[in-house]
Design an enzyme around this catalytic site. Structure first.
Site, PDB file in Angstrom:
ATOM      1  N   ASN A  91       2.017  -4.070  10.917  1.00  0.00           N
ATOM      2  CA  ASN A  91       2.262  -3.533  12.015  1.00  0.00           C
ATOM      3  C   ASN A  91       2.712  -4.279  13.313  1.00  0.00           C
ATOM      4  O   ASN A  91       2.425  -4.254  14.470  1.00  0.00           O
ATOM      5  CB  ASN A  91       0.983  -2.888  12.513  1.00  0.00           C
ATOM      6  N   ASN A 113       3.750   1.063  11.626  1.00  0.00           N
ATOM      7  CA  ASN A 113       2.957   2.325  11.528  1.00  0.00           C
ATOM      8  C   ASN A 113       3.893   3.174  12.701  1.00  0.00           C
ATOM      9  O   ASN A 113       4.008   2.783  13.722  1.00  0.00           O
ATOM     10  CB  ASN A 113       1.477   1.950  12.060  1.00  0.00           C
ATOM     11  N   PRO A 114       4.143   4.343  12.148  1.00  0.00           N
ATOM     12  CA  PRO A 114       5.067   5.216  12.964  1.00  0.00           C
ATOM     13  C   PRO A 114       4.362   5.495  14.308  1.00  0.00           C
ATOM     14  O   PRO A 114       5.056   5.805  15.436  1.00  0.00           O
ATOM     15  CB  PRO A 114       5.120   6.474  12.207  1.00  0.00           C
ATOM     16  N   SER A 115       3.031   5.557  14.527  1.00  0.00           N
ATOM     17  CA  SER A 115       2.278   5.460  15.760  1.00  0.00           C
ATOM     18  C   SER A 115       2.792   4.636  16.888  1.00  0.00           C
ATOM     19  O   SER A 115       2.620   4.832  18.178  1.00  0.00           O
ATOM     20  CB  SER A 115       0.827   5.476  15.551  1.00  0.00           C
ATOM     21  N   SER A 198      -6.485   0.916   4.349  1.00  0.00           N
ATOM     22  CA  SER A 198      -5.953   0.336   5.457  1.00  0.00           C
ATOM     23  C   SER A 198      -4.550  -0.452   5.115  1.00  0.00           C
ATOM     24  O   SER A 198      -4.440  -0.477   3.835  1.00  0.00           O
ATOM     25  CB  SER A 198      -6.743  -0.517   6.071  1.00  0.00           C
ATOM     26  N   THR A 199      -3.724  -0.526   5.766  1.00  0.00           N
ATOM     27  CA  THR A 199      -2.479  -1.199   5.689  1.00  0.00           C
ATOM     28  C   THR A 199      -2.699  -2.493   4.864  1.00  0.00           C
ATOM     29  O   THR A 199      -1.879  -2.941   4.123  1.00  0.00           O
ATOM     30  CB  THR A 199      -1.402  -1.259   6.874  1.00  0.00           C
ATOM     31  N   GLY A 200      -3.666  -3.368   5.539  1.00  0.00           N
ATOM     32  CA  GLY A 200      -3.906  -4.497   4.928  1.00  0.00           C
ATOM     33  C   GLY A 200      -4.416  -4.484   3.431  1.00  0.00           C
ATOM     34  O   GLY A 200      -3.741  -5.262   2.481  1.00  0.00           O
ATOM     35  N   HIS A 246     -10.758   4.567   8.421  1.00  0.00           N
ATOM     36  CA  HIS A 246     -10.587   3.254   7.227  1.00  0.00           C
ATOM     37  C   HIS A 246     -12.078   2.784   7.009  1.00  0.00           C
ATOM     38  O   HIS A 246     -12.817   2.773   7.785  1.00  0.00           O
ATOM     39  CB  HIS A 246      -9.775   1.914   7.476  1.00  0.00           C
TER      40      HIS A 246
END
Length: 274
Positions: A91, A113-115, A198-200, A246
Site C-alpha cells: 500500500n 489499495n484502490p482506496s 489483509s494484504t499482508g 480483517h
C-alpha cells in the site's frame, strides 16, 4: 507442509497475477468478492496484461515482506531488507529520507489499495503527485486488486494508463480474482474467516510460494511491544484500520505458526547491524 498445501490449492507461480496465458480473450471473469458480477476480457483489457507471470527469476532465494507496522521505527532493519533478492511492500508506504534506515528503500513489488488512488490522489486528479511518489519504487511492480470489486476496476485501470502515458518505469499487474478466492478458502480451513484477508497475509502467501526463504518485517498487530513500549499502528502514522474488515489477531496467529514451523521468519526486534 504449508508450502505444499499452498501450492496445490492456489499455485501462485502460475495464477497469482492475471496474465494473457491464464486469461485468454473471451474469458468472462468473475469478481473475487462480488462473485455475481463478471467482466468480459476483450482485446483492450487483454493487452494490459503481461504475457505470462512476470517473476522470471523464480524461485527467489531471500525475500523480505515489509509490513507497515510501527514496530519498524528505530528497528535499523533497512540495510538487511535491502540485501534481499526480492522485496514486497504493501500500500505505497514511504521509503525515502530518514525512514529508509529502518524500512529499507529497495522495492520489487508494492501493492496499491484502490482506496489510496481515490482518496489520497483524488482518483488520479493528482496524477503528478502520484507519479512523483511512486518514482521512489524504482522499477517495481505495482500490484492492484482490479477484479476484487467492480468499484476497484476503474481506479486500477487509471493507474495502468497513467503509468503507460508517462512512460513510467514501474509496471502495473493485477491480482487474479480466482487466486484470491482459493487463497481465502485455504486460510478459512485454518480458521481465518474474516470478510477479507489483509494484504499482508495475501502477500505473505505469495512470498512463501515464490521464495526459498521469507522474512517478515513490520508485522505486529499490537499497540505495545513485548517490553510494553507503545507502538504506533503504522511506522508513518497511527491511523487505525476499519473495524470488522480483517481479523488481524487470527491472521497473526497463523503467521506465528508459520514462523514456528520454520516456513518463514518474523523479525520482532531491532536488526543486527554490522
Amino acid at each position: 507442509l504449508c508450502r505444499a498445501e499452498l501450492a496445490s490449492c492456489c499455485d501462485a507461480v502460475q495464477n497469482f497475477v492475471v496474465s494473457q496465458n491464464n486469461t485468454p480473450v473471451g474469458t468472462n471473469m468473475t469478481y473475487e468478492v462480488e462473485s455475481k458480477k463478471r467482466i468480459p476480457i476483450g482485446e483492450t483489457i487483454f493487452n494490459m496484461l503481461p504475457i505470462s507471470q512476470p517473476f522470471v527469476e523464480y524461485p527467489y532465494n531471500q525475500c523480505a515482506v515489509v509490513g507497515n507496522g510501527g514496530i519498524l521505527n528505530k528497528s535499523l532493519c533497512g540495510a538487511e531488507i535491502d540485501k534481499s533478492d526480492f522485496v514486497f511492500r504493501c500500500n505505497l508506504p514511504p521509503t525515502t529520507g530518514n525512514i529508509s534506515k529502518d524500512v529499507g528503500s529497495k522495492t520489487n513489488l508494492v501493492t496499491v489499495n484502490p482506496s489510496i488512488i481515490t482518496g489520497k490522489y483524488g482518483n488520479l486528479k493528482k496524477k503528478k503527485e502520484f507519479l512523483e511518489d511512486i518514482a521512489a519504487y524504482g522499477d517495481a511492480f505495482l500490484l492492484l486488486p482490479a477484479f476484487s470489486y467492480r468499484a476497484n476496476t476503474g481506479a486500477s485501470f487509471k493507474v495502468y494508463y497513467a503509468l503507460k502515458e508517462s512512460k513510467a518505469r514501474q509496471k502495473v499487474i493485477f491480482f487474479h480474482p480466482e487466486y484470491l478466492k482459493h487463497l481465502a478458502l485455504f486460510w478459512r480451513t485454518k480458521g481465518v474467516t474474516a470478510y477479507r484477508l489483509s494484504t499482508g497475509l495475501m502477500i505473505t502467501s505469495v512470498a512463501v510460494a515464490l521464495c526459498e526463504n521469507v522474512k517478515l518485517y513490520g508485522f505486529w498487530p499490537f499497540s505495545k511491544t513485548v517490553e510494553d513500549t507503545p507502538v504506533s499502528h503504522h511506522y508513518y502514522d497511527n491511523k487505525l484500520p476499519k473495524q470488522g474488515f480483517h481479523e488481524m489477531p487470527k491472521e497473526y496467529g497463523q503467521i506465528l505458526q508459520l514462523h514456528m514451523k520454520g516456513i518463514l521468519k518474523l523479525q520482532f526486534s531491532e536488526c543486527e547491524t554490522a
